[in-house]
Design a protein around this motif. Structure first.
Motif, short mmCIF file in Angstrom:
data_model
loop_
_atom_site.label_atom_id
_atom_site.label_comp_id
_atom_site.label_asym_id
_atom_site.label_seq_id
_atom_site.Cartn_x
_atom_site.Cartn_y
_atom_site.Cartn_z
N ALA A 1 4.97 3.09 23.63
CA ALA A 1 5.01 2.90 25.07
C ALA A 1 6.42 2.60 25.56
O ALA A 1 6.85 3.08 26.60
N TRP B 1 0.76 6.07 31.47
CA TRP B 1 0.56 6.94 30.31
C TRP B 1 0.45 8.41 30.72
O TRP B 1 0.09 9.26 29.92
N THR C 1 10.66 3.43 35.99
CA THR C 1 10.64 2.84 34.65
C THR C 1 11.72 1.77 34.49
O THR C 1 12.39 1.38 35.44
N ALA D 1 0.80 -0.68 31.54
CA ALA D 1 0.30 0.69 31.40
C ALA D 1 -0.97 0.67 30.55
O ALA D 1 -0.95 0.16 29.43
N LEU E 1 -3.88 2.05 28.24
CA LEU E 1 -4.18 3.12 27.29
C LEU E 1 -5.55 3.74 27.52
O LEU E 1 -5.78 4.89 27.15
N GLY F 1 -4.10 7.37 28.57
CA GLY F 1 -3.93 7.44 27.12
C GLY F 1 -5.18 7.96 26.46
O GLY F 1 -5.18 8.29 25.28
N SER G 1 -4.53 -2.20 27.21
CA SER G 1 -3.41 -2.00 28.10
C SER G 1 -2.17 -2.54 27.40
O SER G 1 -2.26 -3.42 26.54
N VAL G 2 -1.01 -2.02 27.78
CA VAL G 2 0.26 -2.50 27.25
C VAL G 2 0.99 -3.23 28.38
O VAL G 2 1.10 -2.72 29.48
#
Length: 475
Positions: A71, A201, A217, A228, A230, A234, A241-242
């Motif tokens: 990520a 993602w 970003t 973000a 997943l 994703g 989640s990240v």
């Protein structure tokens, strides 16, 4: 055991389909059987593992670090960036607020500044952590207004601990102007979080395949954290989640450690303590299965589907896209000839789930679509169903709420909503059954009633409704 599994399958028949690309809310479908299989098998293999102590389950630590590294590369994170895997976007948002608050113990009454289109999870965090949320109106393009955001910060910069922008916002699918907001936050020593839970993602792959994506970003100076999910684009099993931070120092206030009790010394990296390793393993297996090239292909599919849906909506006179989407989310409105709530019912009758969004401020009711890569293979069916559904909604005419019921709703005080008041509304809406709640096949009349209520009244009604749903049947 066989009987229990049979019962599960029978109960599941009433649920929305999670595969086939026909559910354009709540679930995200890659359309790839091997991806689904990898995720399911990994979840099952790690369902009993405990993420509380990564030294006892080092494979979980390895998978978490692998996903965070993947990520971080996607979102232009610097070499010193760190992250954690959470249970989903809401937990990531909660932690972003909690970490910002706890990084400033000197501030007695911390505040966060957010646009009115920010995800409700940040207002939930403000409530849970007793942080004041300053909600700033957005511009006519539904994007955060940098000047208004900066003005809100400057009303009390010493108490402001976090500024939030979206990439994209959920309701309209547009990316906020991150650079000017992040720069202003940085100048004042304030954290800036980018909520990319639903875009994090897919937007990086949009850029990889040559689409124009506004900057959002870590390449933007002043961005201190990004979330973000997943389990959205994703295409991983729910829920993962990240949450990424630009540096370890920014992440550290998120951790909770406690040793002043007779038990084991506790260290938690997220809100959870004990947590199943299943979702993490499922996400890792899916990302490993798809890989960068696979996500490029899925991005091409989902953006082709999005573009074609936008084009199709433009050809139906009763419909109009509210904002040209920057990502894979579409919001469209209906004209006076077509009732949006009826349209949603008509699409459901044709096997497509689309999500109505209530009117807000001076904005009309809209329909929201979260497009998946798996939708592309069925695009012609979707367009045909939408065309038929619009015609049926126009023929049916608008939903009209009885004037007496409308007056009753208008007179209710959300702070004093009684059981008798709610029972009366249930009966009026046709939701009162012999055994409690009876959800009707068509929701347009119910949605039309709810849409008449103020936001606070909607909250009170939905809280009462959920309270009734979550009552066990006892013999």
């Amino acid at each position: 055991m066989t009987d229990a599994l049979d019962r599960l399958r029978t109960m599941q028949e009433a649920d929305l389909p999670v595969h086939g690309g026909r559910t354009l809310a709540y679930v995200f479908d890659s359309g790839l059987d091997e991806v689904d299989r990898a995720g399911r098998e990994a979840v099952a293999a790690y369902a009993g593992s405990n993420g509380l102590d990564p030294t006892s389950f080092p494979s979980l630590l390895q998978m978490e670090n692998d996903l965070i590294g993947f990520a971080a590369d996607l979102v232009d994170a610097p070499a010193e960036a760190v992250g954690t895997i959470t249970s989903g976007g809401t937990e990531s948002c909660l932690l972003a607020v909690q970490g910002a608050r706890d990084s400033r113990p000197d501030v007695e009454r911390p505040r966060i500044v957010v646009p009115s289109t920010v995800h409700a999870a940040f207002l939930k965090a403000a409530k849970y952590f007793r942080v004041e949320a300053v909600v700033v109106p957005v511009g006519p393009d539904f994007r955060a207004d940098p000047a208004a955001m900066i003005a809100a910060i400057d009303e009390d910069p010493d108490r402001t601990v976090l500024v939030v922008v979206s990439a994209p916002s959920y309701a309209h699918g547009v990316i906020d102007p991150v650079p000017p907001v992040a720069a202003a936050a940085a100048e004042r020593g304030i954290r800036c979080h980018v909520d990319a839970c639903i875009g994090g993602w897919v937007l990086p792959f949009a850029k990889r395949i040559g689409r124009d994506v506004p900057p959002w970003t870590f390449a933007v100076d002043g961005v201190t954290s990004i979330s973000a999910d997943l389990h959205k684009y994703g295409y991983a099993p729910k829920g993962t989640s990240v949450l990424l931070h630009r540096s370890p120092a920014l992440r550290r206030p998120q951790y909770f450690a406690y040793a002043d009790w007779p038990g084991y010394t506790m260290i938690n990296t997220t809100l959870q303590s004990t947590k199943s390793g299943g979702p993490l393993a499922g996400a890792w297996a899916v990302v490993e299965t798809i890989g960068l090239d696979g996500y490029d292909r899925l991005a091409r599919d989902v953006f082709e589907a999005t573009d074609r849906i936008v084009e199709a909506i433009g050809k139906i006179p009763a419909l109009s896209v509210v904002a040209a989407p920057d990502s894979t989310l579409i919001a469209f409105a209906t004209d006076g000839s077509c009732d949006a709530f009826t349209l949603a019912d008509e699409m459901s009758a044709r096997g497509w789930h689309i999500q109505p969004q209530m009117s807000y401020d001076d904005q009309p009711v809209t329909i929201h679509l979260s497009v998946s890569a798996g939708t592309l293979a069925h695009l012609d069916e979707f367009v045909a169903a939408l065309t038929e559904a619009v015609a049926a909604a126009v023929a049916a005419g608008p939903v009209v709420v009885d004037p007496e019921i409308a007056a009753f709703i208008g007179a209710l005080d959300p702070a004093a909503l009684s059981d008798d008041d709610f029972d009366g509304l249930l009966a009026a809406a046709g939701l009162a059954g012999g055994d409690g709640l009876a959800v009707p096949e068509r929701m347009a009349p119910v949605n039309a009633m709810i849409d008449l209520a103020s936001p606070r009244m909607r909250e009170a009604l939905l809280t009462a409704f959920m309270d009734r749903l979550q009552r066990p049947h006892r013999s």
